[in-house]
Scaffold this active site. Structure first.
Site, PDB file in Angstrom:
ATOM      1  N   HIS A   1       0.798  -1.231   0.000  1.00  0.00           N
ATOM      2  CA  HIS A   1       0.000   0.000   0.000  1.00  0.00           C
ATOM      3  C   HIS A   1       0.830   1.280   0.000  1.00  0.00           C
ATOM      4  CE1 HIS A   1      -4.471   0.998   1.064  1.00  0.00           C
ATOM      5  NE2 HIS A   1      -4.025   1.701   0.049  1.00  0.00           N
TER       6      HIS A   1
ATOM      7  N   ASP B   1     -10.147  -0.608   3.562  1.00  0.00           N
ATOM      8  CA  ASP B   1      -8.993  -1.228   4.215  1.00  0.00           C
ATOM      9  C   ASP B   1      -9.402  -1.719   5.596  1.00  0.00           C
ATOM     10  OD1 ASP B   1      -6.318  -1.815   5.063  1.00  0.00           O
ATOM     11  OD2 ASP B   1      -5.549  -0.056   3.991  1.00  0.00           O
TER      12      ASP B   1
ATOM     13  N   HIS C   1      -7.163  -1.598   7.808  1.00  0.00           N
ATOM     14  CA  HIS C   1      -6.227  -0.786   8.595  1.00  0.00           C
ATOM     15  C   HIS C   1      -6.381   0.698   8.282  1.00  0.00           C
ATOM     16  CE1 HIS C   1      -4.383  -4.774   7.766  1.00  0.00           C
ATOM     17  NE2 HIS C   1      -4.091  -4.727   9.056  1.00  0.00           N
TER      18      HIS C   1
ATOM     19  N   ASP D   1      -3.777   2.952   8.112  1.00  0.00           N
ATOM     20  CA  ASP D   1      -2.653   3.446   7.306  1.00  0.00           C
ATOM     21  C   ASP D   1      -2.291   4.892   7.629  1.00  0.00           C
ATOM     22  OD1 ASP D   1      -2.734   0.958   6.227  1.00  0.00           O
ATOM     23  OD2 ASP D   1      -3.398   1.557   4.241  1.00  0.00           O
TER      24      ASP D   1
ATOM     25  N   HIS E   1       3.891   0.668   4.306  1.00  0.00           N
ATOM     26  CA  HIS E   1       2.507   0.368   3.859  1.00  0.00           C
ATOM     27  C   HIS E   1       1.476   0.674   4.953  1.00  0.00           C
ATOM     28  CE1 HIS E   1       1.521  -4.035   5.270  1.00  0.00           C
ATOM     29  NE2 HIS E   1       2.260  -3.425   6.167  1.00  0.00           N
TER      30      HIS E   1
ATOM     31  N   ASP F   1      -7.473  -1.908  -0.589  1.00  0.00           N
ATOM     32  CA  ASP F   1      -6.509  -2.828   0.023  1.00  0.00           C
ATOM     33  C   ASP F   1      -7.242  -4.155   0.187  1.00  0.00           C
ATOM     34  OD1 ASP F   1      -5.065  -4.321   1.953  1.00  0.00           O
ATOM     35  OD2 ASP F   1      -4.284  -2.510   2.909  1.00  0.00           O
TER      36      ASP F   1
ATOM     37  N   ASP G   1      -6.858  -6.638   1.936  1.00  0.00           N
ATOM     38  CA  ASP G   1      -7.088  -7.163   3.289  1.00  0.00           C
ATOM     39  C   ASP G   1      -8.369  -6.607   3.909  1.00  0.00           C
ATOM     40  OD1 ASP G   1      -6.447  -4.712   4.686  1.00  0.00           O
ATOM     41  OD2 ASP G   1      -4.325  -5.253   4.693  1.00  0.00           O
TER      42      ASP G   1
ATOM     43  N   GLU H   1      -1.899  -4.863  -2.216  1.00  0.00           N
ATOM     44  CA  GLU H   1      -1.674  -5.868  -1.160  1.00  0.00           C
ATOM     45  C   GLU H   1      -2.036  -7.292  -1.560  1.00  0.00           C
ATOM     46  OE1 GLU H   1      -0.044  -5.435   1.714  1.00  0.00           O
ATOM     47  OE2 GLU H   1       0.089  -3.247   1.827  1.00  0.00           O
TER      48      GLU H   1
HETATM   49  C1  DIR Z   1       0.125  -1.845  10.789  1.00  0.00           C
HETATM   50  C2  DIR Z   1      -0.303  -2.681   9.588  1.00  0.00           C
HETATM   51  N1  DIR Z   1      -0.879  -0.897  11.192  1.00  0.00           N
HETATM   52  C3  DIR Z   1       1.451  -1.129  10.499  1.00  0.00           C
HETATM   53  N2  DIR Z   1      -0.814  -1.903   8.519  1.00  0.00           N
HETATM   54  C4  DIR Z   1      -1.329  -2.403   7.363  1.00  0.00           C
HETATM   55  O1  DIR Z   1       2.413  -1.822  10.203  1.00  0.00           O
HETATM   56  O2  DIR Z   1       1.482   0.084  10.555  1.00  0.00           O
HETATM   57  N3  DIR Z   1      -1.962  -1.680   6.495  1.00  0.00           N
HETATM   58  N4  DIR Z   1      -1.229  -3.679   7.088  1.00  0.00           N
HETATM   59  O3  DIR Z   1      -2.679  -2.073   5.444  1.00  0.00           O
HETATM   60 MN    MN Z   2      -3.578  -0.551   3.630  1.00  0.00          MN
HETATM   61 MN    MN Z   3      -4.694  -3.191   5.207  1.00  0.00          MN
END
Ligand code: DIR
Ligand code: MN
Ligand code: MN
Length: 304
Positions: free
Chosen positions: A102, A124, A126, A128, A141, A227, A229, A276
């Site tokens: 990402h 998403d 998350h 981000d 990401h 994303d 996920d 992703e």
């Molecule tokens: C987690 C994972 N919050 C990090 N973030 C992801 O590493 O900052 N985002 N997977 O899509």
């Molecule tokens: Mn993401």
């Molecule tokens: Mn994500």
């Protein structure tokens, strides 16, 4: 409408290797044919060249505070991607960026926000929203929105800080995994966050309609960031950071169809990235296929 496919096989922003094969896997899942069936003209512009992690040092260039692995390489790739996205828009075509992790969204948003006030809808699990200072992983990401907004160390990085993106024009859909410090940042921000609980309560199409209202209000166009996920890992297992309790296959299609209906009415969507997809972790290219299908829905594919 011509859709220019730009592959960004980036895996420097995430820990799990293999996400660099995402663009190939999504193409193999017949993205171009599916887009043609949706009534748009796909043109494949190939892939950006991305350095291999093995030939680089993740710590070679770091902000004065905090950690952002491979920051120098991410800057190089996102600068080139921003140029490609901006040139695509200047040519009157639609930039569709295939990740990669990402972190590529930093380049997409930067390019799309050069000549327009840009909102965003962020599909998403998350948020981000980490900065190098808050990130528990140091993986870029987990930072693209913070980068586009110029938060923390990104404030001094003009390649990351998108010129015309305001936080009140950003809406999340489907959040369910937020780091502690990210939660503070999100609460203090003016972004709109629709979590899985909102989808449970109100239904996907109502939530996405509201997210589009947020992202279009006072802007010239919307960036859609998908994303994979976001989708439940039982349906889309090929992602590096799966989180259970995600959106179903049908909810996902309903969401992207809602986007395309709004786009057909008001021409609001300016750019999109699909990120992703990790074929190494996938089961039989299922996740790439869902990515291609959802993209087709976003461009107008309908059952009837
Ligand atoms: C987690 C994972 N919050 C990090 N973030 C992801 O590493 O900052 N985002 N997977 O899509
Ligand atoms: Mn993401
Ligand atoms: Mn994500």
């Amino acid at each position: 409408k011509t859709v220019r496919i730009i592959g960004a096989p980036m895996d420097l922003g995430a820990d799990r290797r293999g996400v660099d094969m995402g663009p190939s896997a999504i193409r193999y899942a017949e993205l171009a044919d599916r887009l043609s069936d949706s009534g748009v003209d796909p043109v494949d512009a190939g892939d950006l060249s991305i350095p291999r992690a093995e030939e680089r040092d993740p710590d070679a260039s770091q902000p004065s505070e905090g950690t952002a692995k491979f920051l120098r390489e991410v800057e190089d790739v996102c600068t080139r991607l921003s140029d490609r996205v901006a040139a695509t828009l200047e040519d009157g075509e639609f930039p569709l960026v295939l990740g990669g992790d990402h972190s590529v969204a930093i380049g997409s948003m930067h390019g799309a926000a050069r000549a327009a006030d840009l909102g965003a809808v962020w599909f998403d699990a998350h948020a981000d929203l980490n900065t190098p200072e808050t990130s528990p992983s140091g993986n870029v990401h987990g930072m693209p929105l913070a980068a586009a907004l110029g938060r923390g160390a990104f404030g001094e990085m003009p390649w990351a800080h998108a010129p015309r993106v305001r936080e009140e024009s950003i809406a999340y859909v489907g959040l369910r995994s937020i780091d502690d410090r990210e939660r503070e940042l999100l609460r203090e921000s003016e972004m709109t966050a629709y979590t899985m609980a909102d989808i449970d309560e109100r239904g996907m199409t109502a939530v996405v309609a509201d997210a589009l209202d947020v992202a279009t209000d006072g802007t010239d166009g919307v960036h859609v960031s998908l994303d994979l996920d976001w989708v439940d890992p039982r349906t889309a297992p090929g992602v590096g950071t799966p989180v259970r309790g995600g959106v179903t296959y049908r909810e996902a299609h309903a969401a992207l169809e809602t986007v395309s209906e709004r786009h057909e009415a008001d021409d609001v969507v300016r750019s999109m990235d699909v990120v992703e997809v990790n074929p190494i972790l996938d089961e039989g290219n299922e996740t790439a296929t869902i990515a291609a299908e959802l993209t087709a829905s976003a461009f107008g594919k309908r059952i009837l």
